[in-house]
Motif scaffolding. Structure first.
Motif, PDB file in Angstrom:
ATOM      1  N   GLN A 107      41.733  86.131   0.429  1.00 42.04           N
ATOM      2  CA  GLN A 107      40.428  86.213  -0.344  1.00 42.04           C
ATOM      3  C   GLN A 107      39.549  87.084   0.193  1.00 42.04           C
ATOM      4  O   GLN A 107      39.689  88.144  -0.974  1.00 42.04           O
ATOM      5  N   ARG A 108      39.337  87.868   1.095  1.00 38.69           N
ATOM      6  CA  ARG A 108      39.054  89.478   1.528  1.00 38.69           C
ATOM      7  C   ARG A 108      39.692  89.900   0.547  1.00 38.69           C
ATOM      8  O   ARG A 108      39.149  91.567   0.300  1.00 38.69           O
ATOM      9  N   GLY A 145      41.509  89.536  -1.848  1.00 35.38           N
ATOM     10  CA  GLY A 145      41.345  89.504  -3.113  1.00 35.38           C
ATOM     11  C   GLY A 145      42.904  89.217  -3.892  1.00 35.38           C
ATOM     12  O   GLY A 145      43.309  89.365  -4.840  1.00 35.38           O
ATOM     13  N   LEU A 146      43.958  88.219  -3.060  1.00 34.35           N
ATOM     14  CA  LEU A 146      44.907  87.883  -3.434  1.00 34.35           C
ATOM     15  C   LEU A 146      44.600  86.704  -3.103  1.00 34.35           C
ATOM     16  O   LEU A 146      45.906  86.155  -2.738  1.00 34.35           O
ATOM     17  N   GLU A 147      43.782  85.689  -2.800  1.00 35.98           N
ATOM     18  CA  GLU A 147      44.281  84.254  -2.251  1.00 35.98           C
ATOM     19  C   GLU A 147      45.369  83.193  -4.110  1.00 35.98           C
ATOM     20  O   GLU A 147      45.323  82.771  -3.066  1.00 35.98           O
ATOM     21  N   GLN A 155      50.525  95.253  -3.729  1.00 30.64           N
ATOM     22  CA  GLN A 155      50.176  94.143  -2.928  1.00 30.64           C
ATOM     23  C   GLN A 155      50.502  93.250  -1.954  1.00 30.64           C
ATOM     24  O   GLN A 155      50.551  92.458  -1.301  1.00 30.64           O
ATOM     25  N   ARG A 172      48.238  94.962   1.414  1.00 28.15           N
ATOM     26  CA  ARG A 172      47.692  94.381   1.717  1.00 28.15           C
ATOM     27  C   ARG A 172      47.259  93.238   2.843  1.00 28.15           C
ATOM     28  O   ARG A 172      47.154  92.889   3.063  1.00 28.15           O
ATOM     29  N   GLU A 206      44.106 100.846  -3.478  1.00 29.79           N
ATOM     30  CA  GLU A 206      43.984  99.698  -3.258  1.00 29.79           C
ATOM     31  C   GLU A 206      44.472  98.807  -1.544  1.00 29.79           C
ATOM     32  O   GLU A 206      43.513  98.235  -1.300  1.00 29.79           O
TER      33      GLU A 206
END
Lengths: 240, 262
Positions: A122-123, A125-127, A141, A144, A174
């Protein structure tokens, strides 16, 4: 936190690190820059013993980790590492990538690890990617996720080995954002990078390496505005 | 069934006497003789059972041996100077050497010769030919599987195991969860190939008296003096078995490709 004494590393006849001594203090964001082949990646990889030093000692929080008797796995659990090529495990879902190490090393139970993974995802932004496989993600992605995977072990220090060098320019931002956020939270970080903007903005100290030695180091502003050594000046004139 | 026996009894003497029979009548006589007379199909079935059993045993043994040998060889090759203590290196060297000798000898001598040596020299007094055959095939297959697995392990990006180790996972866990599953996917086609070769090579254990499919066929044409139908028959049976396993293999491959979808 990490104390490096007289560290040397050679591959065959090729001397890559030449008698380096350095100390990394808690909360520091050390940025290591330098030309290709200067030994900066090898230096970083020696810190968690992915490369075995030829000579010298490395001490992490009072434990001399270069001692052959040391349980290196227990040390590595406290040092997260992020690679240039992400090295996510393509045979596992993202969730499994993140939870494998905490569960297998006994740090967490599976449910706890799953919760941690969800929170970390979640932190960044990929939950919604938790059940995807690495091959379904973009480079940014993936990187991250790789950072999250390392963070799931609750490390005391994070090592970054050119984390943005294999990314499309569009995706560099990102990943750097996640790293900045991490830095703001007070994580101790050692970052090998070519991102001079990041070094200037986030770094608390910049090391410039060439020929297996640390040629010059300073806090970022002075380092970039008033480089002392001619080699540093030459390097900065080319990259800035 | 009895109806067929009546026709057989009727046409067989005619064929013997050289009388003119139609193609199908002739075919029927030979077919009945090769597969149905005296319930001979049971012998083929038994032979096929043995073939599958020997294949399965040899496969398990081969993969176990191959995995061990491959792990030793890669671990030995991948160790870097100074990384492991000198004691482990001293222990590793003879083990690695032994593995190399094993692979060299097994790959360097014909399967048939190995079978004869095992059956007629080493296990001279054993009457359990089928087991001796399975053992030999397993040992033989192990050498090839070892090289297949070694190739798979070496083809994997070293970054994968580095990532595992950097997270604090041990060597065993890194192998078990990260390296081996990926290597397995990569080597599955080669492994399937090895399995097919193994299945067909079981026919060789006939030379030491293993009672598998070819043995059954030989027994039958030894009585009937009619080779074509038993031999073509078992050829078809081998083919059918191989086709079934190939189909299973492609299904497994499709399932393992799940993580590749984009």
């Amino acid at each position: 936190m990490i104390d490096v004494k007289n560290l040397s590393k050679s591959f065959g006849d090729h001397l890559v690190l030449d008698d380096i001594s350095e100390h990394i203090y808690p909360g520091e964001k050390v940025v290591v820059i330098g030309p290709s082949g200067s030994g900066k990646s090898t230096f970083l990889r020696c810190l968690n013993l992915l490369e075995q030093p030829t000579a010298g000692t490395i001490t992490f929080e009072g434990t001399e980790i270069t001692d052959p008797k040391v349980k290196i796995n227990a040390i590595r659990q406290q040092m997260g590492m992020v690679f240039q090529h992400f090295n996510l495990f393509p045979n596992m879902t993202i969730r499994k990538n993140i939870t494998l190490a905490p569960v297998r090393t006994g740090l967490m139970k599976q449910e706890e690890a799953d919760d941690t993974a969800t929170a970390l995802l979640q932190r960044v932004g990929l939950e919604e990617k938790a059940d995807a496989y690495p091959n379904q993600l973009s480079g940014g992605q993936k990187q991250r996720i790789a950072i999250v995977r390392a963070l799931a072990m609750k490390p005391k220090v994070m090592l970054f080995d050119e984390p943005t060098s294999a990314l499309d320019p569009e995706m560099v931002g990102e990943v750097l954002d996640v790293m900045k956020e991490l830095a703001n939270e007070g994580m101790t970080m050692v970052v090998v990078t070519h991102e001079m903007g990041f070094a200037r903005e986030v770094g608390s100290r910049v090391l410039f390496m060439d020929g297996g030695k640390i040629v010059e180091q300073n806090e970022p502003k002075t380092f970039f505005d008033h480089p002392q050594h001619p080699r540093t000046q030459l390097f900065l004139s080319k990259v800035l | 069934m009895e109806q067929l026996a009546v026709y057989y009894e009727l046409w067989k003497p005619m064929l013997r006497a050289g009388e003119d029979l139609s193609f199908w009548q002739e075919f029927f006589v030979y077919f009945y003789q090769a597969f149905l007379e005296n319930n001979r199909w049971l012998q083929y079935l038994e032979g096929m059972g043995t073939t599958l059993l020997v294949t399965a045993m040899a496969l398990v043994l081969g993969i176990a041996l191959g995995l061990i040998v491959a792990m030793v060889r890669t671990a030995y090759d991948q160790q870097r100077p100074g990384q492991s203590s000198s004691l482990t290196r001293c222990l590793m060297w003879p083990v690695n050497f032994l593995c190399k000798v094993y692979v060299t000898i097994i790959r360097g001598t014909p399967m048939m010769v190995q079978l004869l040596i095992m059956g007629l020299v080493i296990f001279k007094s054993s009457r359990n030919f089928t087991m001796v055959g399975a053992l030999t095939l397993g040992i033989n297959s192990g050498a090839y599987v070892a090289e297949i697995i070694r190739g798979g392990l070496m083809s994997l990006d070293p970054g994968q195991s580095e990532a595992g180790r950097s997270l604090g996972l041990g060597y065993i866990d890194t192998m078990r969860f990260i390296v081996i599953p990926q290597a397995f996917k990569a080597i599955l086609p080669a492994l399937g190939n090895e399995f097919i070769i193994l299945l067909k090579d079981t026919s060789l254990i006939t030379v030491i008296g293993g009672k598998e499919l070819l043995y059954a066929a030989q027994g039958i044409y030894g009585r009937t003096y009619e080779q074509m139908f038993p031999l073509i028959g078992i050829a078809c049976m081998y083919l059918a078995l191989v086709m079934v396993f190939s189909a299973l293999q492609s299904r497994l491959e499709r399932r393992l490709r799940q993580s590749d979808r984009r």
